[in-house]
Design a protein around this motif. Structure first.
Motif, PDB file in Angstrom:
ATOM      1  N   GLY A 177     -20.686 -30.191  -2.582  1.00 31.34           N
ATOM      2  CA  GLY A 177     -21.194 -29.314  -1.541  1.00 31.34           C
ATOM      3  C   GLY A 177     -20.071 -28.581  -0.836  1.00 31.34           C
ATOM      4  N   GLY A 178     -18.925 -29.233  -0.730  1.00 33.11           N
ATOM      5  CA  GLY A 178     -17.804 -28.603  -0.050  1.00 33.11           C
ATOM      6  C   GLY A 178     -16.547 -29.442  -0.137  1.00 33.11           C
ATOM      7  N   VAL A 179     -15.409 -28.763  -0.048  1.00 32.20           N
ATOM      8  CA  VAL A 179     -14.100 -29.415  -0.041  1.00 32.20           C
ATOM      9  C   VAL A 179     -13.283 -28.755   1.061  1.00 32.20           C
ATOM     10  CG1 VAL A 179     -11.980 -29.872  -1.334  1.00 32.20           C
ATOM     11  CG2 VAL A 179     -14.177 -29.821  -2.538  1.00 32.20           C
ATOM     12  N   GLU A 180     -12.729 -29.577   1.949  1.00 28.99           N
ATOM     13  CA  GLU A 180     -11.848 -29.079   2.997  1.00 28.99           C
ATOM     14  C   GLU A 180     -10.507 -29.788   2.850  1.00 28.99           C
ATOM     15  OE1 GLU A 180     -13.606 -29.516   6.915  1.00 28.99           O
ATOM     16  OE2 GLU A 180     -15.591 -29.315   5.996  1.00 28.99           O
ATOM     17  N   VAL A 181      -9.439 -29.020   2.899  1.00 26.23           N
ATOM     18  CA  VAL A 181      -8.089 -29.570   2.778  1.00 26.23           C
ATOM     19  C   VAL A 181      -7.300 -29.125   3.998  1.00 26.23           C
ATOM     20  CG1 VAL A 181      -6.012 -29.705   1.358  1.00 26.23           C
ATOM     21  CG2 VAL A 181      -8.254 -29.377   0.261  1.00 26.23           C
ATOM     22  N   ASP A 182      -6.760 -30.086   4.728  1.00 27.37           N
ATOM     23  CA  ASP A 182      -5.987 -29.787   5.923  1.00 27.37           C
ATOM     24  C   ASP A 182      -4.636 -30.479   5.872  1.00 27.37           C
ATOM     25  OD1 ASP A 182      -7.860 -28.181   7.472  1.00 27.37           O
ATOM     26  OD2 ASP A 182      -9.063 -30.005   7.560  1.00 27.37           O
ATOM     27  N   PHE A 183      -3.674 -29.880   6.554  1.00 29.30           N
ATOM     28  CA  PHE A 183      -2.331 -30.442   6.643  1.00 29.30           C
ATOM     29  C   PHE A 183      -1.891 -30.436   8.095  1.00 29.30           C
ATOM     30  CE2 PHE A 183      -2.657 -28.336   2.534  1.00 29.30           C
ATOM     31  CZ  PHE A 183      -2.276 -29.345   1.678  1.00 29.30           C
ATOM     32  N   GLU A 184      -1.112 -31.438   8.449  1.00 31.94           N
ATOM     33  CA  GLU A 184      -0.447 -31.428   9.750  1.00 31.94           C
ATOM     34  C   GLU A 184       0.922 -32.062   9.571  1.00 31.94           C
ATOM     35  OE1 GLU A 184      -1.820 -35.339  12.214  1.00 31.94           O
ATOM     36  OE2 GLU A 184      -3.260 -33.691  12.175  1.00 31.94           O
ATOM     37  N   GLU A 185       1.813 -31.673  10.440  1.00 31.28           N
ATOM     38  CA  GLU A 185       3.157 -32.244  10.363  1.00 31.28           C
ATOM     39  C   GLU A 185       3.203 -33.499  11.211  1.00 31.28           C
ATOM     40  OE1 GLU A 185       7.798 -31.022  11.090  1.00 31.28           O
ATOM     41  OE2 GLU A 185       6.354 -29.430  10.666  1.00 31.28           O
ATOM     42  N   GLY A 186       3.672 -34.577  10.591  1.00 27.71           N
ATOM     43  CA  GLY A 186       3.872 -35.828  11.301  1.00 27.71           C
ATOM     44  C   GLY A 186       5.351 -36.040  11.534  1.00 27.71           C
ATOM     45  N   GLU A 187       5.717 -37.244  11.882  1.00 31.73           N
ATOM     46  CA  GLU A 187       7.121 -37.571  12.122  1.00 31.73           C
ATOM     47  C   GLU A 187       7.849 -37.698  10.788  1.00 31.73           C
ATOM     48  OE1 GLU A 187       9.505 -40.986  14.542  1.00 31.73           O
ATOM     49  OE2 GLU A 187       7.591 -40.289  15.350  1.00 31.73           O
ATOM     50  N   GLY A 188       8.562 -36.642  10.410  1.00 26.42           N
ATOM     51  CA  GLY A 188       9.308 -36.633   9.157  1.00 26.42           C
ATOM     52  C   GLY A 188       8.452 -36.468   7.921  1.00 26.42           C
ATOM     53  N   CYS A 189       7.206 -36.056   8.106  1.00 25.93           N
ATOM     54  CA  CYS A 189       6.300 -35.979   6.956  1.00 25.93           C
ATOM     55  C   CYS A 189       5.250 -34.901   7.153  1.00 25.93           C
ATOM     56  CB  CYS A 189       5.608 -37.324   6.733  1.00 25.93           C
ATOM     57  SG  CYS A 189       4.429 -37.776   8.025  1.00 25.93           S
ATOM     58  N   ILE A 190       4.559 -34.629   6.069  1.00 22.12           N
ATOM     59  CA  ILE A 190       3.353 -33.815   6.107  1.00 22.12           C
ATOM     60  C   ILE A 190       2.197 -34.739   5.756  1.00 22.12           C
ATOM     61  CG2 ILE A 190       2.058 -31.973   4.960  1.00 22.12           C
ATOM     62  CD1 ILE A 190       4.704 -30.515   4.654  1.00 22.12           C
ATOM     63  N   VAL A 191       1.154 -34.693   6.559  1.00 21.33           N
ATOM     64  CA  VAL A 191      -0.058 -35.467   6.321  1.00 21.33           C
ATOM     65  C   VAL A 191      -1.074 -34.522   5.695  1.00 21.33           C
ATOM     66  CG1 VAL A 191      -1.892 -36.854   7.352  1.00 21.33           C
ATOM     67  CG2 VAL A 191       0.426 -36.904   8.336  1.00 21.33           C
ATOM     68  N   ALA A 192      -1.599 -34.915   4.546  1.00 22.81           N
ATOM     69  CA  ALA A 192      -2.659 -34.147   3.881  1.00 22.81           C
ATOM     70  C   ALA A 192      -3.970 -34.901   4.057  1.00 22.81           C
ATOM     71  CB  ALA A 192      -2.353 -33.979   2.400  1.00 22.81           C
ATOM     72  N   GLN A 193      -5.019 -34.172   4.358  1.00 19.70           N
ATOM     73  CA  GLN A 193      -6.341 -34.781   4.475  1.00 19.70           C
ATOM     74  C   GLN A 193      -7.334 -33.946   3.673  1.00 19.70           C
ATOM     75  OE1 GLN A 193      -9.074 -34.997   8.136  1.00 19.70           O
ATOM     76  NE2 GLN A 193      -8.059 -36.996   8.085  1.00 19.70           N
ATOM     77  N   VAL A 194      -8.141 -34.631   2.869  1.00 20.89           N
ATOM     78  CA  VAL A 194      -9.158 -33.962   2.051  1.00 20.89           C
ATOM     79  C   VAL A 194     -10.517 -34.552   2.392  1.00 20.89           C
ATOM     80  CG1 VAL A 194      -9.990 -33.535  -0.293  1.00 20.89           C
ATOM     81  CG2 VAL A 194      -7.534 -33.467   0.187  1.00 20.89           C
ATOM     82  N   ARG A 195     -11.457 -33.650   2.691  1.00 16.57           N
ATOM     83  CA  ARG A 195     -12.835 -34.033   3.021  1.00 16.57           C
ATOM     84  C   ARG A 195     -13.730 -33.458   1.933  1.00 16.57           C
ATOM     85  NH1 ARG A 195     -15.590 -35.079   7.908  1.00 16.57           N
ATOM     86  NH2 ARG A 195     -13.569 -35.009   8.924  1.00 16.57           N
TER      87      ARG A 195
END
Length: 156
Positions: A81-99
């Protein structure tokens, strides 16, 4: 070197979900890639040699979600039905989240996990030249913490 004990099992099979009802499915997965501070700045500033890292990783994650049943042998193909991909910068890293959302007989957590994994691998590929040390090694770069943050079945 780690030694593994061989486990013989020739009973690999796809589970029959024919009798299960179709319901709304949701899964959210996330993971992290740790990078040098200079690399994180280059991603922020849009100066990475290979181009827009997060846009490329977003497309790669979406493609991976759509191909999960081809990549993981016993996963069912799903009508997404849908795919959402988001990124945010964490402490020394990039966090990827997929819904991932679907309506069907089986969950979408493997699809979300596959999307996150490919997003993070794509980030690594896009920045690997900046991450290598003088010996061609990756002393800082690592992918960690890939997990299912949330899974829902039924009413959204």
């Amino acid at each position: 070197m780690v030694e593994f004990t061989h486990i013989a099992d020739d009973r690999a099979r796809m589970v029959d979900v024919s009798d299960k009802p179709d319901v709304v499915r949701l899964a959210v997965a996330e993971g992290r890639i740790y990078l040098r501070e200079e690399t994180l700045a280059a991603i922020r500033d849009g100066t990475v040699i290979k181009g827009n890292v997060l846009a490329t990783a977003r497309v790669a994650a979406t493609m991976a979600v759509k191909d999960t049943s081809r990549i993981i042998p016993m996963c069912h193909p799903l009508a997404l039905g849908g795919v959402e991909v988001d990124f945010e910068e964490g402490e020394g890293c990039i966090v990827a989240q997929v819904r991932v959302r679907s309506y069907g007989k089986t969950g979408v957590e493997m699809d979300a996990l596959t999307g996150v994994s490919v997003a993070l691998l794509t980030v690594w590929d896009m920045v690997k030249s900046a991450e290598k040390d003088e010996n061609g090694q990756y002393p800082v770069t690592r992918i960690e913490g890939i997990w299912v943050v949330e899974k829902r079945k039924g009413k959204a």
